[in-house]
Design a protein around this motif. Sequence first.
Motif, PDB file in Angstrom:
ATOM      1  N   VAL A   1      32.221 -51.736 -30.193  1.00 10.24           N
ATOM      2  CA  VAL A   1      31.383 -50.570 -29.895  1.00 10.24           C
ATOM      3  C   VAL A   1      31.482 -50.070 -28.456  1.00 10.24           C
ATOM      4  CG1 VAL A   1      29.718 -51.126 -31.705  1.00 10.24           C
ATOM      5  CG2 VAL A   1      29.374 -52.030 -29.379  1.00 10.24           C
TER       6      VAL A   1
ATOM      7  N   VAL B   1      26.294 -44.906 -31.182  1.00  8.71           N
ATOM      8  CA  VAL B   1      25.880 -45.755 -32.298  1.00  8.71           C
ATOM      9  C   VAL B   1      24.549 -45.278 -32.868  1.00  8.71           C
ATOM     10  CG1 VAL B   1      25.252 -48.104 -33.004  1.00  8.71           C
ATOM     11  CG2 VAL B   1      27.070 -47.747 -31.297  1.00  8.71           C
TER      12      VAL B   1
ATOM     13  N   LEU C   1      30.337 -56.914 -34.461  1.00  5.81           N
ATOM     14  CA  LEU C   1      30.178 -55.502 -34.129  1.00  5.81           C
ATOM     15  C   LEU C   1      30.202 -55.288 -32.620  1.00  5.81           C
ATOM     16  CD1 LEU C   1      29.738 -52.648 -35.172  1.00  5.81           C
ATOM     17  CD2 LEU C   1      27.273 -53.093 -35.177  1.00  5.81           C
TER      18      LEU C   1
ATOM     19  N   GLN D   1      31.194 -46.313 -27.502  1.00  6.64           N
ATOM     20  CA  GLN D   1      30.912 -45.578 -28.738  1.00  6.64           C
ATOM     21  C   GLN D   1      29.452 -45.100 -28.783  1.00  6.64           C
ATOM     22  OE1 GLN D   1      33.689 -45.352 -31.262  1.00  6.64           O
ATOM     23  NE2 GLN D   1      34.458 -45.763 -29.204  1.00  6.64           N
TER      24      GLN D   1
ATOM     25  N   LEU E   1      33.120 -45.797 -37.837  1.00 11.41           N
ATOM     26  CA  LEU E   1      32.820 -47.039 -38.543  1.00 11.41           C
ATOM     27  C   LEU E   1      31.440 -46.964 -39.167  1.00 11.41           C
ATOM     28  CD1 LEU E   1      33.894 -50.039 -38.942  1.00 11.41           C
ATOM     29  CD2 LEU E   1      32.515 -50.607 -36.931  1.00 11.41           C
TER      30      LEU E   1
ATOM     31  N   VAL F   1      29.683 -44.905 -34.701  1.00  7.82           N
ATOM     32  CA  VAL F   1      29.341 -46.097 -35.477  1.00  7.82           C
ATOM     33  C   VAL F   1      27.961 -45.901 -36.076  1.00  7.82           C
ATOM     34  CG1 VAL F   1      28.934 -48.585 -35.424  1.00  7.82           C
ATOM     35  CG2 VAL F   1      30.712 -47.594 -33.956  1.00  7.82           C
TER      36      VAL F   1
END
Length: 398
Positions: A221, A226, A217, A224, A336, A297
């Motif tokens: 990322v 999260v 992961l 991103q 995701l 994410v």
Amino acid sequence: MASVVLRASKGHVLAIWAGHPWVYAQAVLHVDGRPADGDIVDVLDEHNQLLGCGFYSSRSALAVRMLARRPAETIDDAFFHDAVSRAVHRRQRLMGLPSDHTTGYRLVHAEGDGLPGFVADRLGDVIAVQFTSLGMKRREHIVLDALGELLRPRAIVEIPDEELQRLEGFESNRLPVRGKYEPPACFEESGLAYAVDPLSGQKTGFYFDQRENRRLLARLVRGQRVLDLCCYVGAFSVTCAKAGAAEVDGVDTSAQALLAAQRHAEHAGVSDRVRFLRDDARRFLEQAARAQKTWDVVILDPPKYARRTGDVDKALKSKYLPLNRAALRVVSPGGLLVTCSCSGRVRPDQFLRTVGLAAAEARRSTRVLALRGAGPDHPVPPAFAEGQYLKCVFLEVD
């Protein structure tokens, strides 16, 4: 030696021949002799051909946990000492553990390392152990002495699993069993520092089974936003922030775990990009959906919802389905979802189907990018599907 004779069923015998480590109670035709719980018994087919030997239990659904399959193998103190030694050296030789950047990992993984009902996690110079079979508990001094001799830890602490131990007919306490223990236990994973107290946390203090999934992961990322649900002590959160995530929100119900998560973020130098909130995951998701808030994410790693086979349907319908549906609703288009189940009784196909239903109900189009499990320090015999308990699905969401 007393013996357990299996029913004349090809399935029961073939499973043991193939290396399955459990003899279920319904597979037993009869027991010869009067073995006590925790004794070692021979396992025979209906023609009295030896299949191996293992720990006997009259109370558990697992009548025998297999130890050995070679007729000439002697089960004595040296057998258990050697099994611990092989587990330690297996991780050194095949996995490079410990390393300069990772000093926390699963050290002994029960059936996968030939020690059914015994796990040990290494947390730097502290080892946390757990016994879930009476047979191993009766021989705890052997394996604890072996760990002490091989690794010279500062302390060894025992973490009970009260439900499984009750089924096996014994009790133990959460306490140091070797050395002098003062919290915390400090270790590194992939260069990130963690400090936990296994005597006051969940399981043995840390979820090492997700290490390789965190590493994957981390590659996905950068830049991103999260959301880490059921974040516990923040391992996914801190990993993502350190890997370049723009911002991370971690949610958990445990105030104590969140305090540890905040300390881990501060130590990693990412506390300016990580926020932790104490809340129920489902309630948080419902509120986020109403506010039309989304993340690029979303990580969903809830606790074990199905401990028994009879719990599976209810867990899928009342836990995994609504949680995944709610999580999917807050994933940004093209984002995701990393969704997990640590319930060994839930098969991968059942979990994937439930995630698919959740996507349909959330009106989201999805595709599986990866279906992963625990890391290599959690080995399992090939025929032991129940041992492949962790499902970690990387899901693209349109």
